[in-house]
Design an enzyme around this catalytic site. Structure first.
Site, PDB file in Angstrom:
ATOM      1  N   LYS A  36       0.847  -1.188   0.000  1.00  0.00           N
ATOM      2  CA  LYS A  36       0.000   0.000   0.000  1.00  0.00           C
ATOM      3  C   LYS A  36       0.890   1.248   0.000  1.00  0.00           C
ATOM      4  O   LYS A  36       2.017   1.156   0.502  1.00  0.00           O
ATOM      5  CB  LYS A  36      -0.974   0.033   1.179  1.00  0.00           C
ATOM      6  CG  LYS A  36      -0.430  -0.361   2.533  1.00  0.00           C
ATOM      7  CD  LYS A  36       0.577   0.430   3.265  1.00  0.00           C
ATOM      8  CE  LYS A  36       0.653   1.847   3.459  1.00  0.00           C
ATOM      9  NZ  LYS A  36       1.893   2.292   4.161  1.00  0.00           N
ATOM     10  N   TYR A  41      -4.274   4.151   6.152  1.00  0.00           N
ATOM     11  CA  TYR A  41      -4.881   3.254   7.159  1.00  0.00           C
ATOM     12  C   TYR A  41      -6.220   3.784   7.667  1.00  0.00           C
ATOM     13  O   TYR A  41      -7.155   3.025   7.889  1.00  0.00           O
ATOM     14  CB  TYR A  41      -3.925   3.051   8.345  1.00  0.00           C
ATOM     15  CG  TYR A  41      -2.763   2.148   8.013  1.00  0.00           C
ATOM     16  CD1 TYR A  41      -2.917   0.767   8.022  1.00  0.00           C
ATOM     17  CD2 TYR A  41      -1.535   2.665   7.665  1.00  0.00           C
ATOM     18  CE1 TYR A  41      -1.859  -0.070   7.707  1.00  0.00           C
ATOM     19  CE2 TYR A  41      -0.469   1.842   7.342  1.00  0.00           C
ATOM     20  CZ  TYR A  41      -0.647   0.470   7.366  1.00  0.00           C
ATOM     21  OH  TYR A  41       0.393  -0.356   7.036  1.00  0.00           O
TER      22      TYR A  41
HETATM   23  P1  NDP Z   1      12.577   1.089   2.307  1.00  0.00           P
HETATM   24  O1  NDP Z   1      13.172   2.375   1.839  1.00  0.00           O
HETATM   25  O2  NDP Z   1      13.059   0.517   3.571  1.00  0.00           O
HETATM   26  O3  NDP Z   1      12.796  -0.030   1.187  1.00  0.00           O
HETATM   27  C1  NDP Z   1      12.427   0.177  -0.147  1.00  0.00           C
HETATM   28  C2  NDP Z   1      13.326  -0.682  -1.036  1.00  0.00           C
HETATM   29  O4  NDP Z   1      12.917  -0.500  -2.382  1.00  0.00           O
HETATM   30  C3  NDP Z   1      14.800  -0.292  -1.025  1.00  0.00           C
HETATM   31  O5  NDP Z   1      15.524  -0.869   0.040  1.00  0.00           O
HETATM   32  C4  NDP Z   1      15.271  -0.793  -2.356  1.00  0.00           C
HETATM   33  O6  NDP Z   1      15.553  -2.173  -2.268  1.00  0.00           O
HETATM   34  C5  NDP Z   1      14.052  -0.653  -3.254  1.00  0.00           C
HETATM   35  N1  NDP Z   1      14.133   0.494  -4.165  1.00  0.00           N
HETATM   36  C6  NDP Z   1      14.042   0.401  -5.520  1.00  0.00           C
HETATM   37  N2  NDP Z   1      14.169   1.611  -6.064  1.00  0.00           N
HETATM   38  C7  NDP Z   1      14.328   2.494  -5.060  1.00  0.00           C
HETATM   39  C8  NDP Z   1      14.520   3.897  -5.012  1.00  0.00           C
HETATM   40  N3  NDP Z   1      14.543   4.651  -6.126  1.00  0.00           N
HETATM   41  N4  NDP Z   1      14.649   4.487  -3.809  1.00  0.00           N
HETATM   42  C9  NDP Z   1      14.612   3.769  -2.687  1.00  0.00           C
HETATM   43  N5  NDP Z   1      14.438   2.424  -2.674  1.00  0.00           N
HETATM   44  C10 NDP Z   1      14.302   1.781  -3.848  1.00  0.00           C
HETATM   45  O7  NDP Z   1      11.012   1.310   2.327  1.00  0.00           O
HETATM   46  P2  NDP Z   1       9.927   0.411   3.076  1.00  0.00           P
HETATM   47  O8  NDP Z   1      10.334  -0.997   2.995  1.00  0.00           O
HETATM   48  O9  NDP Z   1       9.649   0.982   4.411  1.00  0.00           O
HETATM   49  O10 NDP Z   1       8.631   0.694   2.184  1.00  0.00           O
HETATM   50  C11 NDP Z   1       8.434   0.056   0.936  1.00  0.00           C
HETATM   51  C12 NDP Z   1       6.923  -0.013   0.618  1.00  0.00           C
HETATM   52  O11 NDP Z   1       6.289  -0.777   1.611  1.00  0.00           O
HETATM   53  C13 NDP Z   1       6.226   1.336   0.601  1.00  0.00           C
HETATM   54  O12 NDP Z   1       5.286   1.381  -0.438  1.00  0.00           O
HETATM   55  C14 NDP Z   1       5.505   1.415   1.934  1.00  0.00           C
HETATM   56  O13 NDP Z   1       4.321   2.177   1.904  1.00  0.00           O
HETATM   57  C15 NDP Z   1       5.208  -0.055   2.188  1.00  0.00           C
HETATM   58  N6  NDP Z   1       5.125  -0.374   3.617  1.00  0.00           N
HETATM   59  C16 NDP Z   1       4.049  -1.048   4.079  1.00  0.00           C
HETATM   60  C17 NDP Z   1       3.931  -1.365   5.406  1.00  0.00           C
HETATM   61  C18 NDP Z   1       2.769  -2.160   5.893  1.00  0.00           C
HETATM   62  O14 NDP Z   1       2.617  -2.303   7.105  1.00  0.00           O
HETATM   63  N7  NDP Z   1       1.938  -2.716   5.014  1.00  0.00           N
HETATM   64  C19 NDP Z   1       4.933  -0.931   6.384  1.00  0.00           C
HETATM   65  C20 NDP Z   1       6.065  -0.264   5.793  1.00  0.00           C
HETATM   66  C21 NDP Z   1       6.139   0.017   4.452  1.00  0.00           C
HETATM   67  P3  NDP Z   1      16.713  -2.866  -3.115  1.00  0.00           P
HETATM   68  O15 NDP Z   1      17.988  -2.223  -2.643  1.00  0.00           O
HETATM   69  O16 NDP Z   1      16.613  -4.283  -2.765  1.00  0.00           O
HETATM   70  O17 NDP Z   1      16.432  -2.579  -4.565  1.00  0.00           O
END
Ligand code: NDP
Length: 367
Positions: free
Chosen positions: A134, A219
């Site tokens: 989401k 949420y």
């Molecule tokens: P993070 O920044 O921790 O991780 C995102 C990952 O996406 C990065 O580590 C990277 O992984 C990849 N990525 C690819 N392109 C980019 C870019 N241009 N900039 C940054 N990262 C990039 O974010 P979150 O994990 O916290 O959030 C990711 C998604 O999950 C969001 O949409 C958020 O809303 C959702 N979310 C949902 C939650 C829930 O409870 N349902 C809780 C937290 C987040 P890599 O290095 O492997 O490519």
């Protein structure tokens, strides 16, 4: 230690073993097993991707088998940590080749918000089921494109709405549907946390598509809909900004919004990146109330009604979510609260209306 005979008996393959060598019996068993397990690749190995991977260790119907990442060092670490074979590892340039990989059924897209649409459509075109975090996309138009692409490819599109499977949430929803609170007329949703690092993608309009509303505010929107059990017909909203340096143009810090529903019920909600420990749902009807605080955090969720507390065992949300999503894909199970693309789209239509209401000051009709 399990003997060969015990092993085959447990697998129900002892008869088969009479006519097949041991290794053939083993592969027959793994075939049978794998048919019943959703084999998942995670795209985006960030903070939430890691949480999902850890939670999946306890899943019986869903298994982490692959990764898609732009960071080679993370791929190496995940291969070791989760036993992922090299043939199931991809990056953002070559992940389309996943279409030729019969060992992956679904991809869980956990990248920044603006990448959800291109990544989900890419996965759908590769013929794999899509689970997308989401908010499903940046706006309703993007959401519709994703739904169309998944439909054309004949794959499922689901949104990571983990609360839709949470036991206390479901109990409150069942009570509401059964009329235990009477006619429900009011919902309050308060969703917020204090955001840190000003350089993170969540505060970058290009990647986040907005601010707190695109993250935590979703949420309260989603909660209002499942707690009241109906869809809003109008929206009003107001934005407040105390730190215009951190929260640049197009990145909302705090938005209050109100929704009206066909039954006459109203919702009053707050989405913010400037207050910690703000996580509360409150529902009131002609006969009684339900209160959840915390209501959407990682848990344990606390819930009570005018009759007393709601008790249910806390299970890691993402474990239950992935088990249930496997059952939806593999068995056609229908969840009480949907998690499909249409459900994600309903929230995005409201997000669009909230931003329009902030811009114009008008009450935005949703019908
Ligand atoms: P993070 O920044 O921790 O991780 C995102 C990952 O996406 C990065 O580590 C990277 O992984 C990849 N990525 C690819 N392109 C980019 C870019 N241009 N900039 C940054 N990262 C990039 O974010 P979150 O994990 O916290 O959030 C990711 C998604 O999950 C969001 O949409 C958020 O809303 C959702 N979310 C949902 C939650 C829930 O409870 N349902 C809780 C937290 C987040 P890599 O290095 O492997 O490519």
């Amino acid at each position: 230690m399990t003997s060969r005979r015990d092993f085959l008996q447990k697998a129900g393959l002892s008869t088969l073993a009479v006519s097949l060598p041991f290794t053939d019996a083993l592969s027959a068993m793994s075939l049978e097993r794998e048919d019943k397990v959703l084999r998942v690749a995670i795209m985006g190995l960030g903070s939430y991707g890691t949480r999902v991977a850890e939670a999946m260790k306890d899943c019986k119907r869903a298994k982490l088998v692959g990764v898609i990442s732009g960071t080679p060092s993370k791929i190496e670490a995940w291969k070791q940590k989760y036993g992922i074979p090299a043939k199931n590892c991809y990056n953002y340039e070559n992940y389309h080749q996943i279409k030729d990989n019969p060992d992956i059924d679904a991809v869980y897209v956990i990248t920044p918000n603006s990448l959800h649409k291109p990544h989900s459509i890419g996965v759908a075109k590769a013929g794999k089921h899509v689970i997308c975090e989401k908010p499903m996309a940046l706006n309703a138009e993007e959401g519709r494109e994703m739904i169309a692409a998944c439909k054309a490819a004949g794959v499922h599109l689901m949104v990571g709405y983990r609360m839709h499977f949470e036991a206390k949430t479901l109990e409150v929803v069942k009570k509401q549907r059964a009329g235990e609170f009477g006619k429900t007329l009011f919902f309050q949703g308060l969703s917020g946390f204090m955001i840190g690092d000003p350089t993170q993608w969540r505060l970058n309009r290009e990647l986040a598509g907005g601010g707190s509303m695109m993250d935590i505010g979703v949420y309260s929107i989603n909660g209002a809909r499942y707690m009241l059990g109906e869809e809003p017909i109008w929206v009003t909203a107001q934005e407040v900004k105390t730190d215009p340096v951190k929260f640049k143009q197009g990145v909302d810090e705090t938005i209050t919004f109100q929704m009206g529903f066909p039954s006459g019920a109203v919702a009053s909600c707050l989405s913010t990146y400037s207050m910690n420990n703000l996580d509360k749902f409150f529902l009131n009807g002609t006969k009684g109330f339900a209160e959840m605080q915390p209501s959407t955090g990682y848990g344990p969720i606390q819930a009570r009604t005018n009759q007393g507390p709601i008790e249910a065992q806390h299970i890691t949300h993402q474990t239950t979510q992935m088990e249930e999503m496997a059952a939806i894909i593999l068995d056609g199970k229908k969840p009480l609260i949907p998690v499909d693309g249409e459900e994600g789209l309903k929230d995005l239509v409201i997000v669009d209306a909230i931003y329009e209401a902030v811009r114009t000051g008008a009450r935005i009709s949703l019908i």
